[in-house]
Design an enzyme around this catalytic site. Structure first.
Site, PDB file in Angstrom:
ATOM      1  N   ARG A 124       0.880  -1.183   0.000  1.00 34.10           N
ATOM      2  CA  ARG A 124       0.000   0.000   0.000  1.00 34.10           C
ATOM      3  C   ARG A 124       0.909   1.222   0.000  1.00 34.10           C
ATOM      4  O   ARG A 124       1.682   1.428   0.947  1.00 34.10           O
ATOM      5  CB  ARG A 124      -0.918   0.000   1.227  1.00 34.10           C
ATOM      6  N   HIS A 151      -7.478   0.849  -6.370  1.00 31.38           N
ATOM      7  CA  HIS A 151      -7.652  -0.082  -5.240  1.00 31.38           C
ATOM      8  C   HIS A 151      -8.298  -1.369  -5.784  1.00 31.38           C
ATOM      9  O   HIS A 151      -9.458  -1.679  -5.498  1.00 31.38           O
ATOM     10  CB  HIS A 151      -8.547   0.588  -4.187  1.00 31.38           C
ATOM     11  N   GLN A 154     -10.048  -4.143  -3.505  1.00 30.98           N
ATOM     12  CA  GLN A 154     -11.373  -3.734  -3.029  1.00 30.98           C
ATOM     13  C   GLN A 154     -12.443  -4.061  -4.070  1.00 30.98           C
ATOM     14  O   GLN A 154     -13.515  -4.580  -3.751  1.00 30.98           O
ATOM     15  CB  GLN A 154     -11.359  -2.223  -2.753  1.00 30.98           C
ATOM     16  N   ASP A 246     -17.608   6.747  -1.313  1.00 30.06           N
ATOM     17  CA  ASP A 246     -16.359   6.651  -0.556  1.00 30.06           C
ATOM     18  C   ASP A 246     -16.053   8.059  -0.043  1.00 30.06           C
ATOM     19  O   ASP A 246     -16.706   9.037  -0.455  1.00 30.06           O
ATOM     20  CB  ASP A 246     -15.235   6.113  -1.475  1.00 30.06           C
ATOM     21  N   CYS A 286     -16.550   1.258   0.755  1.00 28.49           N
ATOM     22  CA  CYS A 286     -15.363   0.443   1.037  1.00 28.49           C
ATOM     23  C   CYS A 286     -14.958   0.519   2.510  1.00 28.49           C
ATOM     24  O   CYS A 286     -14.300  -0.374   3.017  1.00 28.49           O
ATOM     25  CB  CYS A 286     -14.212   0.891   0.150  1.00 28.49           C
ATOM     26  N   ARG A 314     -13.540  -9.018   1.582  1.00 25.17           N
ATOM     27  CA  ARG A 314     -12.121  -8.692   1.365  1.00 25.17           C
ATOM     28  C   ARG A 314     -11.274  -9.929   1.653  1.00 25.17           C
ATOM     29  O   ARG A 314     -10.325 -10.229   0.938  1.00 25.17           O
ATOM     30  CB  ARG A 314     -11.668  -7.535   2.274  1.00 25.17           C
TER      31      ARG A 314
HETATM   32  N1   CP Z   1     -11.399  -0.434   2.426  1.00 20.07           N
HETATM   33  C1   CP Z   1     -10.127  -0.455   2.843  1.00 20.07           C
HETATM   34  O1   CP Z   1      -9.186  -0.637   2.076  1.00 20.07           O
HETATM   35  O2   CP Z   1      -9.985  -0.295   4.182  1.00 20.07           O
HETATM   36  P1   CP Z   1      -8.596  -0.068   4.919  1.00 20.07           P
HETATM   37  O3   CP Z   1      -8.047   1.256   4.492  1.00 20.07           O
HETATM   38  O4   CP Z   1      -8.937  -0.088   6.403  1.00 20.07           O
HETATM   39  O5   CP Z   1      -7.659  -1.176   4.553  1.00 20.07           O
HETATM   40  N1  NVA Z   2     -10.263   6.513  -1.172  1.00 16.81           N
HETATM   41  C1  NVA Z   2      -9.850   6.070   0.141  1.00 16.81           C
HETATM   42  C2  NVA Z   2      -9.995   4.591   0.259  1.00 16.81           C
HETATM   43  C3  NVA Z   2      -9.646   4.019   1.597  1.00 16.81           C
HETATM   44  C4  NVA Z   2      -9.813   2.540   1.639  1.00 16.81           C
HETATM   45  C5  NVA Z   2      -8.429   6.496   0.406  1.00 16.81           C
HETATM   46  O1  NVA Z   2      -7.585   6.343  -0.485  1.00 16.81           O
HETATM   47  O2  NVA Z   2      -8.160   7.002   1.480  1.00 16.81           O
END
Ligand code: CP
Ligand code: NVA
Length: 337
Positions: A124, A151, A154, A246, A286, A314
């Site tokens: 990440r 992502h 997801q 989101d 998400c 997930r």
């Molecule tokens: N939806 C998601 O990716 O959650 P986190 O940021 O908690 O991993």
């Molecule tokens: N769009 C959000 C998703 C988190 C899972 C972010 O990038 O913070």
């Protein structure tokens, strides 16, 4: 093949993402890299892993994973760690700042070192280009656990959730209300792959990235789906099978949060908006949610909400991605390492 090691598990489909001719490994950086057929296979495998978790408990025995997280996470981190252990492997978590990816040490050096110790890296980070560089330098598969752009993990879990609730994907209509961010872009890719219509509803200036939109539309033209961008939710809510939102401010954009709150003010998913959709439309997010901003408590906790099903899926989706990349390929990888 993992089927061989499983012994008596006749329901398990022996399926994995095949490296391209001449390549020795496969990464999971963007759903655009997955063929339409592979997307179907991945969803089928995820459903099988969910239905028969015990059949997969030794498939990745002895394998090691590194989770390299440059941003916080609850769902992605826990489901990859738990999922990897449930498949028989062991995961090492590297928190933001632990290794100083590209700062303390170059991306290439980190990737080449880790390739000598672990069998997969789940990353990440901020930049999709950095992730691509890691994939280029690493000898083991790299999985995109979220970048600023995409992502994809997801989106696999989300497709699984929609299919469980609706029985199909092709021809459905997913309405995404909010920011054209990493989650929206991965969903656009996903919708194009499976023939699901996708409408992005957003204020001017927050539309989908044009390159990703073109990629999604290219797949959609093969699968018969339409990918649209509009500014007024009222135009499209009436045919929604699922309404997704989101956060307005993603991780790394905190300085813009005031401005974004102003610009997205008319784009909250609340009961008034959900009332415009059919009564059996799903509500999806998400998570984490910024309650009171992009969504109200009534909607996220309401009867149409499947946010916890998404979160659960997930786990199953990630196990399927790990299996698709790793099971049955160690011999090919081993030869090249
Ligand atoms: N939806 C998601 O990716 O959650 P986190 O940021 O908690 O991993
Ligand atoms: N769009 C959000 C998703 C988190 C899972 C972010 O990038 O913070």
């Amino acid at each position: 093949m993992y089927r061989k090691r499983l012994g008596a598990m006749p329901t398990v489909t022996p399926w994995h993402l095949k490296p391209a001719l001449g390549a020795h490994k496969r990464d999971f950086l963007s759903l655009h890299d997955i063929t339409i057929t592979e997307m179907e296979g991945l969803l089928k495998l995820a459903a099988e892993v969910k239905a028969h978790p015990k059949g997969f408990v030794t498939v990745l025995q002895g394998k090691m994973a590194a989770l390299i997280f440059e941003k916080p996470s609850l769902r992605t981190r826990v489901t990859f760690e738990v999922g990897f252990e449930q498949l028989g492997g062991h995961a090492v978590y590297l928190a933001p700042g632990d290794i100083g990816l590209g700062k303390r040490e170059s991306v290439g050096d980190v990737a080449r070192n880790l390739s000598r110790w672990v069998d997969v890296m789940i990353v990440r980070t901020f930049s999709q280009a950095l992730l691509e560089e890691m994939a280029h330098e690493a000898r083991v598969p790299i999985i995109n656990a979220l970048t600023d752009l995409l992502h994809p993990c997801q989106a696999v879990a989300d497709l699984l959730t929609i299919r469980e609730a609706k029985g199909e994907l092709k021809g459905l209509h997913l309405v995404y209300v909010g920011d054209g961010n990493n989650v929206a872009l991965a969903l656009a890719h996903a919708a194009g792959k499976v023939g699901m219509n996708f409408t992005m509803v957003c204020p001017p200036g927050y539309e989908l990235n044009q390159d990703v939109l073109m990629e999604a539309r290219a797949d959609a033209s093969s699968t018969g789906a339409e990918i649209r961008v509009v500014q007024d939710a009222k135009e499209v809510m009436g045919t929604a099978d699922a309404v997704y939102t989101d956060v307005w401010t993603s991780m790394g954009q905190e300085k813009e949060s005031e401005e974004r709150r102003r610009n997205f003010a008319g784009y909250q998913v609340n009961e008034n908006l959900m009332d415009l959709a059919p009564a059996d439309a799903l509500f999806m997010h998400c998570l984490p949610a910024h309650r009171g901003e992009e969504v109200t408590d009534e909607v996220v906790d309401g009867l149409q909400s499947v946010v916890l099903e998404q979160a659960e899926n997930r786990l199953h989706a990630h196990k399927a991605i790990l299996l698709a990349l790793m099971a049955g390929q160690e011999e090919e990888n081993g030869k090249k390492r």
